[in-house]
Each structure stands twice: as structure tokens, then as C-alpha cells.
Design a protein around this motif. Structure first.
Motif, PDB file in Angstrom:
ATOM      1  N   ASN A 309       0.878  -1.162   0.000  1.00  0.00           N
ATOM      2  CA  ASN A 309       0.000   0.000   0.000  1.00  0.00           C
ATOM      3  C   ASN A 309       0.922   1.220   0.000  1.00  0.00           C
ATOM      4  O   ASN A 309       1.468   1.605   1.037  1.00  0.00           O
ATOM      5  CB  ASN A 309      -0.896  -0.026   1.253  1.00  0.00           C
ATOM      6  N   SER A 311       0.585   4.280  -0.099  1.00  0.00           N
ATOM      7  CA  SER A 311       0.309   5.506   0.665  1.00  0.00           C
ATOM      8  C   SER A 311       0.865   5.435   2.090  1.00  0.00           C
ATOM      9  O   SER A 311       0.885   6.428   2.804  1.00  0.00           O
ATOM     10  CB  SER A 311      -1.180   5.843   0.656  1.00  0.00           C
ATOM     11  N   LEU A 312       1.348   4.259   2.491  1.00  0.00           N
ATOM     12  CA  LEU A 312       1.974   4.148   3.813  1.00  0.00           C
ATOM     13  C   LEU A 312       3.453   4.530   3.800  1.00  0.00           C
ATOM     14  O   LEU A 312       4.051   4.763   4.845  1.00  0.00           O
ATOM     15  CB  LEU A 312       1.872   2.697   4.327  1.00  0.00           C
TER      16      LEU A 312
HETATM   17  C1  LIG Z   1      -3.686   2.250   2.390  1.00  0.00           C
HETATM   18  O1  LIG Z   1      -3.288   3.019   3.499  1.00  0.00           O
HETATM   19  C2  LIG Z   1      -4.072   4.177   3.709  1.00  0.00           C
HETATM   20  C3  LIG Z   1      -3.437   4.997   4.820  1.00  0.00           C
HETATM   21  O2  LIG Z   1      -3.347   4.294   6.019  1.00  0.00           O
HETATM   22  C4  LIG Z   1      -5.513   3.758   4.035  1.00  0.00           C
HETATM   23  O3  LIG Z   1      -6.326   4.907   4.230  1.00  0.00           O
HETATM   24  C5  LIG Z   1      -6.054   2.913   2.886  1.00  0.00           C
HETATM   25  O4  LIG Z   1      -7.310   2.402   3.208  1.00  0.00           O
HETATM   26  C6  LIG Z   1      -5.107   1.763   2.588  1.00  0.00           C
HETATM   27  N1  LIG Z   1      -5.554   1.079   1.367  1.00  0.00           N
HETATM   28  C7  LIG Z   1      -5.748  -0.222   1.317  1.00  0.00           C
HETATM   29  C8  LIG Z   1      -6.186  -0.769   0.018  1.00  0.00           C
HETATM   30  O5  LIG Z   1      -5.599  -0.953   2.276  1.00  0.00           O
END
Ligand SMILES: *[C@@H]1O[C@H](CO)[C@@H](O)[C@H](O)[C@H]1NC(C)=O
Length: 358
Positions: A309, A311-312
Motif C-alpha cells: 500500500n 500511501s503508507l
Molecule cells: C492504504 O493506506 C491508507 C493509509 O493508512 C488507508 O487509508 C487505505 O485504506 C489503505 N488502502 C488499502 C487498500 O488498504
């Protein structure tokens, strides 16, 4: 009696079926290889405080090719973001440098494209990585591979499993020297013998010697005439490589460093240990989607669970992307030993080939 022999026949039949399945598809082997008990998370504890500008560069033919290396590319993107390294993926089919780089083989073309983009890349050091190289252990910094002398401009490494200098990954100091060398190497496309030449990887050997050891011209030409031009397969190609490696061993090059086999370089082939890794590992080579869980050469099983992921990656939670299968984590001692056995066997083969050249 009759019943027993019928049962026996049935048993043999089932065995034959299982054997057939395993040899051709290997579902049981693959299932077993991927098994794990728990997912392990490991903190990323290392801190980057240097201000050296470092970039990671990957080259593909088209953007569409990215789908072939999802895990490798995501792990590198995530690592780069976590530590604030630059990361760029260049596409040879659309890059403006295509006007200058006319090599018709992607393997050569990519080095020319990189050379012609160096001016646009504001980094002191650039790590060129094959697209199928993934970060197995983010607790290692790229800085630890940057030479601390002023002279070294390029760093290559010797591959463990054969006698090659690896062509798919190198480290360069961004400047005129590296630009000239990469162009010189890429132009070997026009000098290839009509043989099993090993594309840019075969050519790299002659390119290093011709570029930086002009006084070794006679020896180099002998290797090329006797072994490169006549090469008909991987075995004969490796004779040429040993021939050139012997020249490289006889004369140090100030500007180009070639790291020895083993734990000295930033990357190694993951399949050497069936993707089992330890703290000393950093980057694994060979994470191609088409070889994942397939009974073919350079088959690999993922030591990680799930996908990244992205965005982490810029957050404290970046480490959560490396969801390790416990069964693939080992100690340095165990991994060192497995690698050492291969290195020892390759060194013996090297000496044998060298003796046969005399
Ligand atoms: C990825 O990480 C972000 C931030 O923590 C979160 O909001 C999002 O739901 C995550 N996406 C998935 C597909 O798990």
C-alpha cells in the motif's frame, strides 16, 4: 490375493499421477515452499542523515511493462519514498533521448538512454536497477555502497551463480566519465559478433577492458577471437567471461570497481537460497511475475505476503508493507553458508576453465 494386487495397482497408478503432476506443475512443492506460520513485521530502525543526493533509476521499454514486476517495483518505490531517495522510471519507447540512441536491442539501448539523461538527473550518485530487483530488507541504506575514495566513478559486481560481471545493476557517479562509459558500452551493440554473445552482459566484459585498460588490447582481442566470436551457448560464453575476468584480475582499475562475489554488493539472485534471506541481504534480483511459483529456471516464491500500500511509505507505518513470511527469514550464518557453497563451486569451475585456456 487378487484384491491386494488390485489395490497395489491402484496405489501405483495414484503415485504415477502425483509424480506426473509434481514434475509438470509442482502444486505440492509450490504449496510447501510458500507455507508459513506467522507474518512477521520488522521495524525500520535505520536512519538516513547524509545529504548526498542519490537517485534510483529503472528503465523499461514501455509503461505497460511495469505490470510484469509489481512486487519489485512497489518495494523499490516504497523504500525510496521512506528514505527520501529520488526514483525514476524511464521508458525507452518515449524518452526524448531515443533520437540519439539508435541501438536496436533494448538491453543496449537502456544504457544509452541512461547516459543521455544523466544531465537532467540532479543526483551525485545513481543506482541503476533491473526492474525485477526488489527490496527484501529496507534496513540498509544505499549510502553504504558508495565508494569513499574520490576516483571511483562506476561500481559493478560479480554475480554469484556464474562468471559474469552483472550488467543489470550498477552504481555510477553522475558525470562525464560514467556518461562516456555507458555510451561506449551501449555502442558495443554495433560490434557484436555473430555468435551466442550474451547481449549487453557479454559485451560489458570487453567494454570495461577496452575502455579502461587499453594496454590490455592484445589479451582482450585474444579472448574475443577465441571465445566470444565462437560462443554457442552459456557454457562457451562463460569461457569468454573467465578469459576477460583474468585480465581484470591482473590489473586494478582506479575508476571502475567490481565487487567480488558474496556479501559485498547491494543485490544478489534470490533463488540462490530459495528466497530465504537474512539481515545482510538488501536487494533480491529475479522478482518477475512470470517466474513466481513456476517450475522454471529462476523460479521464486515470494517471501512477502500480499501487496504494497504505497500511501503508507512516507509515514511511520512504511514497515507494515513488508509482511514477512516467517519461514523465509533466516540467520546470516545459514545464508552465508549456502552462498559460500555456491561461491566455492564457482571458484573451482573458474580455476578449471582458466587452466583449460593455457
Ligand atoms: C492504504 O493506506 C491508507 C493509509 O493508512 C488507508 O487509508 C487505505 O485504506 C489503505 N488502502 C488499502 C487498500 O488498504
Amino acid at each position: 490375493m487378487r484384491r491386494n494386487s488390485r489395490l497395489g495397482l491402484l496405489f501405483v497408478l495414484i503415485l504415477v499421477c502425483i509424480l506426473y503432476e509434481e514434475v509438470n506443475f509442482g502444486n505440492i512443492q509450490i504449496y510447501t515452499a510458500n507455507r508459513y506460520n506467522v507474518i512477521v513485521y520488522r521495524d525500520i530502525t535505520i536512519k538516513r542523515d547524509s545529504i548526498t543526493r542519490i537517485g534510483i533509476l529503472i528503465i523499461l521499454e514501455t509503461e505497460g511493462d511495469e505490470v510484469n514486476y509489481p512486487l519489485a517495483l512497489d518495494s523499490v518505490k516504497c523504500y525510496a519514498e521512506k528514505f527520501n531517495y529520488g526514483i525514476h522510471i524511464l521508458y525507452t519507447s518515449t524518452n526524448p533521448a531515443k533520437k540519439i540512441c539508435k541501438q536496436k536491442d533494448f538491453m543496449f539501448l537502456r544504457h544509452c538512454i541512461l547516459a543521455e539523461n544523466l544531465y537532467n538527473l540532479d543526483y551525485e550518485w545513481i543506482f541503476f536497477l533491473d526492474a525485477d530487483m526488489g527490496i527484501i530488507n529496507p534496513n540498509v541504506l544505499l549510502e553504504s555502497f558508495i565508494p569513499n575514495d574520490e576516483k571511483t566513478q562506476l561500481v559493478f559486481y560479480n554475480r554469484i551463480m556464474n562468471h559474469e560481471v552483472m550488467a543489470g545493476s550498477y552504481l555510477l557517479k553522475n558525470g562525464e566519465y560514467a556518461r562516456k562509459f555507458l555510451n561506449f558500452w551501449a555502442d558495443y551493440f554495433y560490434k557484436l559478433p555473430n555468435s551466442f554473445h550474451g547481449t549487453d552482459n557479454g559485451a560489458l566484459h570487453s567494454a570495461i577492458v577496452e575502455f579502461s585498460l587499453p594496454m590490455k588490447e592484445k589479451q582482450r582481442k585474444l579472448c574475443e577471437e577465441r571465445f566470444w566470436k565462437t560462443s554457442s551457448g552459456y557454457h562457451t560464453l562463460s569461457i569468454y567471461e573467465v578469459c576477460i575476468q583474468d585480465i581484470l584480475k591482473s590489473q586494478k582499475i582506479d575508476t571502475i570497481s567490481i565487487l567480488p562475489k558474496g556479501r559485498f554488493s547491494w543485490a544478489r539472485d534470490g533463488w540462490l537460497t530459495n528466497s530465504v534471506w537474512s539481515d545482510k541481504d538488501f536487494i533480491f534480483h529475479g522478482w518477475q511475475k512470470k517466474r513466481l511459483d513456476k517450475l522454471i529456471f529462476a523460479e521464486w516464491h515470494s517471501p512477502l505476503v500480499g501487496t504494497f500500500n504505497l500511501s503508507l511509505c512516507g509515514t511511520e507505518d512504511a514497515y507494515k508493507n513488508w509482511r514477512y513470511k516467517d519461514s523465509f527469514i533466516s540467520s546470516n550464518l545459514v545464508v552465508d553458508r549456502i552462498l559460500y557453497i555456491t561461491i566455492k563451486a564457482m571458484n573451482e569451475e573458474y580455476e578449471k576453465i582458466l587452466r583449460s585456456l593455457l
